[in-house]
Scaffold this active site. Structure first.
Site, PDB file in Angstrom:
ATOM      1  N   LYS A  88     -40.480 -28.165  19.571  1.00 20.32           N
ATOM      2  CA  LYS A  88     -41.589 -27.451  20.222  1.00 20.32           C
ATOM      3  C   LYS A  88     -42.924 -28.069  19.748  1.00 20.32           C
ATOM      4  CE  LYS A  88     -38.489 -23.584  20.696  1.00 20.32           C
ATOM      5  NZ  LYS A  88     -38.243 -22.151  20.797  1.00 20.32           N
ATOM      6  N   HIS A 139     -37.251 -25.076  30.009  1.00 18.87           N
ATOM      7  CA  HIS A 139     -37.144 -24.200  28.840  1.00 18.87           C
ATOM      8  C   HIS A 139     -37.814 -22.868  29.173  1.00 18.87           C
ATOM      9  CE1 HIS A 139     -37.743 -22.520  24.865  1.00 18.87           C
ATOM     10  NE2 HIS A 139     -36.790 -23.315  24.454  1.00 18.87           N
ATOM     11  N   SER A 157     -31.602 -18.854  18.157  1.00 23.59           N
ATOM     12  CA  SER A 157     -31.347 -18.435  16.778  1.00 23.59           C
ATOM     13  C   SER A 157     -30.087 -19.054  16.157  1.00 23.59           C
ATOM     14  CB  SER A 157     -31.309 -16.905  16.676  1.00 23.59           C
ATOM     15  OG  SER A 157     -32.577 -16.364  17.011  1.00 23.59           O
ATOM     16  N   GLY A 195     -35.870 -17.459  18.780  1.00 21.56           N
ATOM     17  CA  GLY A 195     -36.831 -17.184  17.718  1.00 21.56           C
ATOM     18  C   GLY A 195     -36.806 -15.757  17.207  1.00 21.56           C
ATOM     19  N   GLU A 229     -39.761 -21.052  27.610  1.00 25.87           N
ATOM     20  CA  GLU A 229     -41.195 -20.986  27.282  1.00 25.87           C
ATOM     21  C   GLU A 229     -42.031 -21.639  28.383  1.00 25.87           C
ATOM     22  OE1 GLU A 229     -40.840 -22.686  23.361  1.00 25.87           O
ATOM     23  OE2 GLU A 229     -39.766 -20.878  22.739  1.00 25.87           O
ATOM     24  N   ASN A 233     -35.094 -29.056  19.179  1.00 20.35           N
ATOM     25  CA  ASN A 233     -36.311 -28.877  19.970  1.00 20.35           C
ATOM     26  C   ASN A 233     -37.416 -28.457  19.005  1.00 20.35           C
ATOM     27  OD1 ASN A 233     -38.352 -28.191  21.681  1.00 20.35           O
ATOM     28  ND2 ASN A 233     -37.294 -26.461  22.651  1.00 20.35           N
ATOM     29  N   GLU A 252     -29.727 -20.541  27.055  1.00 18.45           N
ATOM     30  CA  GLU A 252     -30.582 -19.970  26.013  1.00 18.45           C
ATOM     31  C   GLU A 252     -31.041 -18.582  26.448  1.00 18.45           C
ATOM     32  OE1 GLU A 252     -32.423 -23.286  23.375  1.00 18.45           O
ATOM     33  OE2 GLU A 252     -33.812 -22.821  24.991  1.00 18.45           O
TER      34      GLU A 252
END
Ligand code: 13P
Length: 249
Positions: free
Chosen positions: A10, A94, A210, A170, A96, A8, A164
Site C-alpha cells: 500500500k 483492490h 488479516s 486491516g 481501497e 501489498n 479479500e
C-alpha cells in the site's frame, strides 16, 4: 501451480526499502519451486527494487495502473510503464481503490485488460463488505464482481483472483476456515463456468484480509487457496517470511 505469497505494501515504504528483497532472502531461502514471492511496493520503488532484486527469484508488482497506454492523464501510470519498471503483476480493483477512488467493476475490467495487453498478470480483487456478509449476500456480490471485473477478452491464462472480504482488511478479523473454503470453491466454480474446469484449475485464487504468521498455515492449507495477498504483515520481512514458510508445512 506454485503458491503465490503476495505483499501489498500500500502507501508504505521509502527508498531504503529497496533492500527488502535481500532482507527477505536472509529470512527465507527461496528455491523457486513451491512458493512464488511477489512484492508490490509503491510504484516509484519498482524500478529501483528491480535492480536490487536481480536474480533474487522475487517477483515485483504494482498496486494499480491506468487502463490507457498513454495520454493526457495527469498523475497516472500505464501498465506498460509498470512493465518497463520491472513489474510482472498489477493488482487491480483492490477494495481501497473501489471505495476511495470510485473504481467500478467496469473500470477494473478495463485495467485488467490493459495489464494483460501489456504482457503482465492482473490480480483482480473481489470481496464483500460486512453488511453483505451479514445479510447472506456474499456469494452473490463476489459472483457479480467476478463476472464484471474479469475482462470479456480474458481466456483464463495469466490471471490471478484475490478474495479479500472488505471487513477483514486491516481489522484482525478473518472469516472462518469453512467460510474461506466455501468462497474459494464458489469462485472456482464461477471460473470453471467461464473458462472450463481445466483452465479454472490453473488460476490461482488468493485469500487476503488479516493474514498473519499465526493464521497463515491453516488458511494456506485449504484446498482452493493458492496463496495470500498480505497487507500489514508484509511490511516486515521476517513476518512475510514466516507466512511463506507456512506453505506446505
Ligand atoms: P491486511 O493484511 O493488512 O489485512 O491487508 C490486506 C490487503 O488489503 C491486501 O491487499
Amino acid at each position: 501451480m506454485n503458491t503465490l505469497i503476495a505483499a501489498n505494501w500500500k502507501m508504505h515504504g521509502d527508498l531504503s526499502w529497496v533492500t527488502k528483497p535481500s532482507e527477505f532472502r536472509e529470512c527465507y531461502p527461496l528455491n523457486g519451486q513451491k512458493v512464488e514471492i511477489l512484492l508490490c511496493p509503491p510504484a516509484y520503488l519498482i524500478s529501483a527494487m528491480n535492480v536490487a532484486c536481480n536474480n533474487q527469484l522475487i517477483s515485483l508488482g504494482a498496486q494499480n495502473c491506468h487502463f490507457e497506454m498513454q495520454g493526457a492523464f495527469t498523475g497516472e501510470m500505464s501498465a506498460q510503464m509498470m512493465r518497463d519498471g520491472g513489474a510482472s503483476y498489477v493488482i487491480v480493483g483492490h477494495s481501497e481503490r473501489r471505495a476511495l477512488f470510485g473504481e467500478t467493476d467496469k473500470i477494473v475490467a478495463q485495467k485488467a485488460d490493459a495489464v494483460s495487453m501489456a504482457g503482465l498478470t492482473p490480480i483482480i480483487c473481489v470481496g464483500e463488505d460486512r453488511s453483505q456478509r451479514e445479510s447472506g449476500e456474499a456469494d452473490e456480490v463476489v459472483g457479480a464482481q467476478l463476472q464484471s471485473s474479469i475482462p470479456l477478452s480474458a481466456d483464463g491464462e495469466n490471471l490471478v483472483i484475490a478474495y479479500e472480504p472488505v471487513w477483514a482488511i486491516g481489522t484482525g478479523l478473518v472469516p472462518t476456515l469453512e467460510d474461506i473454503a466455501a468462497m474459494h470453491d464458489h469462485i472456482r466454480g464461477i471460473l470453471s463456468n467461464r473458462f472450463g474446469v481445466k483452465m479454472a484449475e490453473k488460476i490461482r485464487i488468493l485469500y487476503g484480509g488479516s493474514v498473519k504468521p499465526s493464521n497463515a498455515k491453516e488458511i494456506l492449507a485449504l484446498g482452493d487457496v493458492n496463496g495470500a495477498l498480505i497487507g500489514g504483515a508484509s511490511l516486515e520481512m521476517d513476518s512475510l517470511a514466516a507466512i511463506a514458510k507456512c506453505v506446505g508445512s
